[in-house]
Write a protein that holds these residues in place. Structure first.
Motif, short mmCIF file in Angstrom:
data_model
loop_
_atom_site.label_atom_id
_atom_site.label_comp_id
_atom_site.label_asym_id
_atom_site.label_seq_id
_atom_site.Cartn_x
_atom_site.Cartn_y
_atom_site.Cartn_z
N LEU A 99 0.83 -1.21 0.00
CA LEU A 99 0.00 0.00 0.00
C LEU A 99 0.86 1.27 0.00
O LEU A 99 0.41 2.33 0.40
CB LEU A 99 -0.91 -0.01 1.24
CG LEU A 99 -2.04 -1.05 1.21
CD1 LEU A 99 -2.64 -1.25 2.59
CD2 LEU A 99 -3.12 -0.67 0.21
N VAL B 213 -0.65 -0.23 -6.19
CA VAL B 213 -0.75 1.21 -5.89
C VAL B 213 0.37 2.01 -6.55
O VAL B 213 0.22 3.20 -6.79
CB VAL B 213 -0.76 1.52 -4.37
CG1 VAL B 213 -1.99 1.01 -3.69
CG2 VAL B 213 0.48 1.04 -3.68
N VAL C 160 -1.77 -5.56 -4.25
CA VAL C 160 -2.53 -4.83 -3.22
C VAL C 160 -3.25 -5.82 -2.31
O VAL C 160 -3.96 -6.69 -2.82
CB VAL C 160 -3.58 -3.91 -3.89
CG1 VAL C 160 -4.49 -3.27 -2.86
CG2 VAL C 160 -2.89 -2.84 -4.71
N ALA D 41 -8.45 0.75 3.54
CA ALA D 41 -7.73 -0.36 4.16
C ALA D 41 -7.61 -0.11 5.66
O ALA D 41 -7.10 0.93 6.08
CB ALA D 41 -6.35 -0.51 3.54
N GLN E 65 -7.23 4.13 -0.27
CA GLN E 65 -6.14 3.18 -0.35
C GLN E 65 -4.91 3.74 -1.07
O GLN E 65 -3.78 3.49 -0.71
CB GLN E 65 -6.71 1.99 -1.12
CG GLN E 65 -5.92 0.77 -1.00
CD GLN E 65 -6.57 -0.33 -1.83
OE1 GLN E 65 -6.17 -1.43 -1.70
NE2 GLN E 65 -7.53 -0.08 -2.66
#
Ligand SMILES: Cc1cc2nc3c(=O)[nH]c(=O)nc-3n(C[C@H](O)[C@H](O)[C@H](O)COP(=O)(O)OP(=O)(O)OC[C@H]3O[C@@H](n4cnc5c(N)ncnc54)[C@H](O)[C@@H]3O)c2cc1C
Length: 417
Positions: free
Chosen positions: A199, A302, A311, A346, A364
């Motif tokens: 992330l 990401v 992810v 998240a 995210q």
């Protein structure tokens, strides 16, 4: 009467089934096609793999619960989907027709991308409860003749949190057994830095997780590619060290994920790795009556990284996919256009054996409005409480937003502390 089939009955599939039963169940036919007769709480797997939980404590049978609520239940899995003809074929050969399909089949574990990787090779896994049980058996054997340990994630892996959890839990357990001195631990990861988590980091997760590993004398390799695994040695490539032959007596590596065969083989449904391509309403881009929730959904990385990192799709995010899917199916049945979208934020609690770390990223993809990581014993306590609560509620078929409750509960525990 609409016929709705849900394939997969875990975090995504079972929640979707319960929520659909509550929202529209009486007037419509809901069928669950699961590969297994049991639900199992996946986040407990690291504990099962170290012997802190038994499978029976974290699993329960599905049939009577779903049938009591009015669903049809098949436990032979889906062997094929014909999205043009709206049919699912079960493993025992029944052809089931649907008006709406919800795919919640999770990942196919791609051990075969690295020679020697996985429970049939030389490394353990915690991705399924069967693997976690086998990992525990391996671990008990290892403790009789301890030595170097490698924990981590292979190139392309997206499920990074459980690898950190397991490295730290193992550290704690080896200390309890007074074996830690004999077991140097190395964390080998595809992430470009410790705490990236798929992330691009959350809050100060880099410093926090580096500190955590350092305190525990766990060394690491980042941007690592595992070339192959042989009995007692792992061949790992990093740009700094080139190719290294790393000895080990116990290893647990999270593999890269793909889509399961029954889903990946449907023309136009998936990306090249077999994950379902969905629009903002969780609907297939090609087949508008097909929805997908959970790990089986395609979400792009990401950011680009030297070694591929996926992810993670966590419970909180999955819950929001389920809520949007159920709303949209209900609306479609009532002649409305689907309008609900998942939040895809998240939020996660990681147990590190003697403490824990909570993460929250909203949205995210950076730049974010909220990016936060905090460490404390309260996280561990919250995760243990949550596990009990979640399994009990899932047994009863309660469809409250569990993960949201978990985060609020964790923050309450933090305040009390
Ligand atoms: C070890 C581990 C720990 C995790 N811990 C956390 C955590 O603490 N917090 C968090 O938020 N997230 C966590 N996650 C991430 C995520 O929440 C879980 O992976 C979650 O279980 C994903 O739910 P899912 O329903 O998408 O997939 P899964 O849980 O993988 O379920 C998919 C189901 O579909 C079934 N299936 C597969 N193929 C077929 C078929 N052909 N027909 C019918 N059924 C099929 C499978 O048997 C399985 O039961 C963790 C993941 C792992 C691997």
């Amino acid at each position: 009467m609409a016929r709705i089939i849900i394939i997969g009955a875990s975090t995504g599939g079972l929640s979707a089934a319960y929520e659909l039963l509550r929202e529209i169940g009486k007037a419509h036919e809901i069928t669950v096609v699961s590969l297994a007769p049991e639900f199992h709480f996946v986040p407990s797997n690291p504990w099962v793999a170290i012997g802190w939980r038994k499978r029976s404590e974290t699993s329960f049978s599905l049939r009577e619960r779903l049938e009591k609520k009015g669903a049809r239940f098949f436990s032979t899995g889906a062997s094929a989907i014909d999205a043009e003809k709206n049919t699912v074929t079960t493993g025992s050969g029944e052809a089931l027709t649907y008006d709406y399909l919800v795919i919640a089949t999770g990942p196919k574990l791609s051990f075969d991308e690295v020679p020697g990787l996985g429970p049939d090779g030389h490394t353990a896994s915690i991705c399924t409860v069967e693997h976690a049980e086998a990992a525990y058996a391996r671990y008990e054997e290892f403790c009789k003749d301890p030595g170097p340990v490698i924990i981590g994630a292979a190139q392309g892996a997206s499920c990074l949190g459980p690898a950190y959890e397991f490295a730290c839990i193992l550290d704690v357990d080896l200390r309890k057994r007074r074996l830690r001195k004999k077991c140097p631990i190395t964390f080998v990861t595809n992430e470009p830095y410790i705490g990236h988590m798929g992330l691009a980091g959350i809050g100060d997760s880099k410093a926090l997780m580096e500190h955590e590993l350092r305190q525990r004398h766990i060394s690491w390799r980042t941007s690592a590619t595992i070339r192959r695994v042989e009995r007692g040695k792992m061949i790992v490539h990093t740009n700094e060290a080139g190719e290294e032959e790393m000895p080990f007596k116990y290893s647990m590596i999270i593999p890269a994920f793909k889509g399961v065969d029954a889903v990946a083989s449907v023309p136009g449904l998936v990306n090249p790795r077999g994950f379902v391509l969905v629009d903002e309403h969780q609907r297939s881009k090609k087949y508008p009556n097909v929805y997908a929730v959970g790990v089986c959904v395609a979400i792009p990385p990401v950011e680009p990284t030297p070694v591929p990192v996926g992810v993670p799709k966590t419970g909180y995010m999955i819950e929001s996919m389920v809520a949007a899917t159920v709303r949209n199916i209900k609306d479609e049945i009532n002649g409305l256009k689907p309008s609900a979208t998942p939040t895809l934020n998240a939020v996660c609690l990681a147990d590190l054996g003697d403490t824990g770390v909570a993460f929250a990223a909203k949205p995210q993809i950076p730049p974010r409005n909220l990016t936060w990581a905090k460490k404390g014993a309260w996280v561990r306590l919250a995760k243990i409480v949550f596990e009990k609560y979640y399994i009990r509620k899932m047994k009863r078929g309660n469809v409250e937003p569990f993960y949201e409750k978990m985060i609020l509960g964790a923050l309450k525990i933090k305040k009390i502390e």
